[in-house]
Write a protein that holds these residues in place. Sequence first.
Motif, short mmCIF file in Angstrom:
data_model
loop_
_atom_site.label_atom_id
_atom_site.label_comp_id
_atom_site.label_asym_id
_atom_site.label_seq_id
_atom_site.Cartn_x
_atom_site.Cartn_y
_atom_site.Cartn_z
N ALA A 64 -7.09 15.58 8.48
CA ALA A 64 -6.54 16.00 7.08
C ALA A 64 -5.33 14.87 6.94
CB ALA A 64 -6.01 17.51 6.95
N GLU A 65 -4.73 14.62 7.99
CA GLU A 65 -3.53 13.74 7.98
C GLU A 65 -4.02 12.41 7.76
OE1 GLU A 65 -0.16 13.68 8.02
OE2 GLU A 65 -0.21 15.84 7.94
N CYS A 66 -5.25 12.15 8.18
CA CYS A 66 -5.93 10.86 7.77
C CYS A 66 -6.27 10.49 6.36
CB CYS A 66 -7.30 10.68 8.46
SG CYS A 66 -7.05 10.11 9.86
N LEU A 67 -6.85 11.84 5.64
CA LEU A 67 -6.79 11.67 4.51
C LEU A 67 -5.63 11.42 3.53
CD1 LEU A 67 -9.79 14.42 4.07
CD2 LEU A 67 -10.04 11.89 4.24
N LEU A 68 -4.19 12.36 3.89
CA LEU A 68 -3.41 12.45 3.10
C LEU A 68 -2.78 10.90 3.45
CD1 LEU A 68 -0.92 13.56 1.89
CD2 LEU A 68 -0.15 14.37 3.84
N THR A 69 -2.76 10.21 4.59
CA THR A 69 -2.27 9.04 4.95
C THR A 69 -2.97 7.82 4.01
OG1 THR A 69 -1.68 9.57 7.01
CG2 THR A 69 -1.86 7.29 6.49
N GLY A 70 -4.17 7.90 3.66
CA GLY A 70 -4.98 7.32 2.87
C GLY A 70 -4.56 7.34 1.51
N VAL A 71 -4.03 8.24 0.94
CA VAL A 71 -3.47 8.22 -0.51
C VAL A 71 -2.17 7.58 -0.54
CG1 VAL A 71 -2.44 9.78 -2.09
CG2 VAL A 71 -4.79 10.42 -1.02
N TRP A 72 -1.38 7.86 0.57
CA TRP A 72 0.01 7.13 0.82
C TRP A 72 -0.19 5.66 0.80
CZ3 TRP A 72 2.70 10.61 5.01
CH2 TRP A 72 2.88 11.72 4.50
N ILE A 73 -1.26 5.25 1.80
CA ILE A 73 -1.46 3.89 1.68
C ILE A 73 -1.87 2.98 0.52
CG2 ILE A 73 -3.19 1.98 2.81
CD1 ILE A 73 -3.00 3.59 5.37
N ALA A 74 -2.86 3.86 -0.14
CA ALA A 74 -3.24 3.48 -1.60
C ALA A 74 -2.01 3.09 -2.58
CB ALA A 74 -4.17 4.41 -2.16
N VAL A 75 -1.40 4.02 -2.59
CA VAL A 75 -0.10 4.30 -3.55
C VAL A 75 0.68 2.90 -3.22
CG1 VAL A 75 2.06 5.23 -4.29
CG2 VAL A 75 0.06 6.54 -4.14
N ALA A 76 1.39 2.87 -1.87
CA ALA A 76 2.28 1.87 -1.31
C ALA A 76 1.49 0.53 -1.46
CB ALA A 76 2.54 1.98 0.01
N ALA A 77 0.12 0.39 -1.49
CA ALA A 77 -0.44 -1.00 -1.58
C ALA A 77 -0.67 -1.56 -2.94
CB ALA A 77 -1.50 -1.03 -0.64
N LEU A 78 -0.39 -0.62 -3.73
CA LEU A 78 -0.64 -1.01 -5.43
C LEU A 78 -0.31 -2.47 -5.74
CD1 LEU A 78 0.09 2.33 -7.48
CD2 LEU A 78 -2.23 1.03 -6.90
N PRO A 79 1.00 -2.96 -5.00
CA PRO A 79 1.39 -4.43 -5.53
C PRO A 79 0.62 -5.28 -4.67
CG PRO A 79 3.16 -3.07 -4.89
CD PRO A 79 2.15 -2.31 -4.54
N LEU A 80 -0.41 -4.95 -3.92
CA LEU A 80 -1.51 -5.56 -3.29
C LEU A 80 -0.79 -6.40 -2.11
CD1 LEU A 80 -3.88 -7.15 -5.94
CD2 LEU A 80 -4.08 -5.25 -4.42
N VAL A 81 0.25 -7.31 -2.27
CA VAL A 81 0.85 -7.87 -1.20
C VAL A 81 1.56 -6.93 -0.06
CG1 VAL A 81 1.31 -9.92 -2.40
CG2 VAL A 81 3.05 -8.47 -2.54
N THR A 82 1.56 -5.58 -0.47
CA THR A 82 2.23 -4.86 0.39
C THR A 82 1.23 -4.30 1.09
OG1 THR A 82 2.37 -3.19 -1.40
CG2 THR A 82 4.24 -4.15 -0.92
N LEU A 83 0.08 -4.40 0.93
CA LEU A 83 -1.18 -3.83 1.93
C LEU A 83 -0.77 -3.78 3.36
CD1 LEU A 83 -3.84 -2.56 1.86
CD2 LEU A 83 -4.87 -4.72 2.11
N PRO A 84 -0.40 -5.06 4.06
CA PRO A 84 -0.16 -4.89 5.49
C PRO A 84 0.78 -3.89 5.87
CG PRO A 84 -0.41 -7.06 4.73
CD PRO A 84 -0.31 -6.33 3.53
N ALA A 85 1.87 -3.74 5.31
CA ALA A 85 3.05 -3.03 5.48
C ALA A 85 2.61 -1.50 5.11
CB ALA A 85 4.30 -3.31 4.37
N ALA A 86 1.87 -1.28 4.27
CA ALA A 86 1.14 0.06 3.98
C ALA A 86 0.30 0.70 4.95
CB ALA A 86 0.62 0.12 2.67
N LEU A 87 -0.43 -0.46 5.67
CA LEU A 87 -1.50 0.04 6.53
C LEU A 87 -0.62 0.01 7.89
CD1 LEU A 87 -4.41 -2.65 5.81
CD2 LEU A 87 -4.58 -0.36 5.92
N ALA A 88 0.42 -0.95 8.27
CA ALA A 88 1.27 -0.64 9.21
C ALA A 88 1.95 0.93 9.32
CB ALA A 88 2.15 -1.68 9.55
N ALA A 89 2.59 1.06 8.08
CA ALA A 89 3.33 2.53 8.02
C ALA A 89 2.13 3.59 8.19
CB ALA A 89 3.92 2.56 6.62
N GLY A 90 1.16 3.50 7.67
CA GLY A 90 0.04 4.50 7.81
C GLY A 90 -0.34 4.70 9.73
N ALA A 91 -0.70 3.56 9.92
CA ALA A 91 -0.99 3.49 11.46
C ALA A 91 0.01 4.39 12.02
CB ALA A 91 -1.30 2.25 11.91
#
Length: 194
Positions: free
Chosen positions: A14-41
């Motif tokens: 369940a945390e994986c699924l919630l984290t996926g939503v957080w990553i998707a929202v944080a990565a909306l500007p695209l260049v923030t994808l690595p930081a969003a993935l790092a925060a999710g990990a």
Amino acid sequence: MRRDRFLARFGVFAECLLTGVWIAVAALPLVTLPAALAAGAGHLRRTVEGEGTGLRSFAAALRAALRGGGWAAGLVYWAALALVGADLAFVRALPVPGGRAAGALALLVALWATVTLLRAATAWRPGASWRALLPDAGRRALRDPAGSLLVVCGLAVVAASAWFSAPLALPALGLLPAATLAAEQRASTALADA
């Protein structure tokens, strides 16, 4: 006993699924994808270790990863994917000898870049430099093909979820850092046993 173990594992899912939503929202500007993935990990790592974590700690890790050069890593990643896309478009537009092989190689390079980015994001800790993490992650992606295949399978699950129903891709994004954490844990356990 078995019920408690099941509930704990379901809680991580369940945390994986919630984290996926957080990553998707944080990565909306695209260049923030690595930081969003790092925060999710980091969020998933803390969850598995039993530490209290939530949206505030995710946001704090996201800000730290962006300050540490996460946006620059995102620019480099998207530029690399744009080059691969241009190469594929060129190969399709012109009947170039060896074009299919060049196209296949371009797709492999795109997969390697994505696995490298995911492994670097998983290895990121506050204060770490993305410039130092990316080359090491690239080497690990090549030296640990089984772990890289595990990460590619995570990508396939996200792609299949998006194909089945686009809204499912958002929570499925949490499976990417989970698969990468599993690959990194597997690799570190193999090194410790050797």
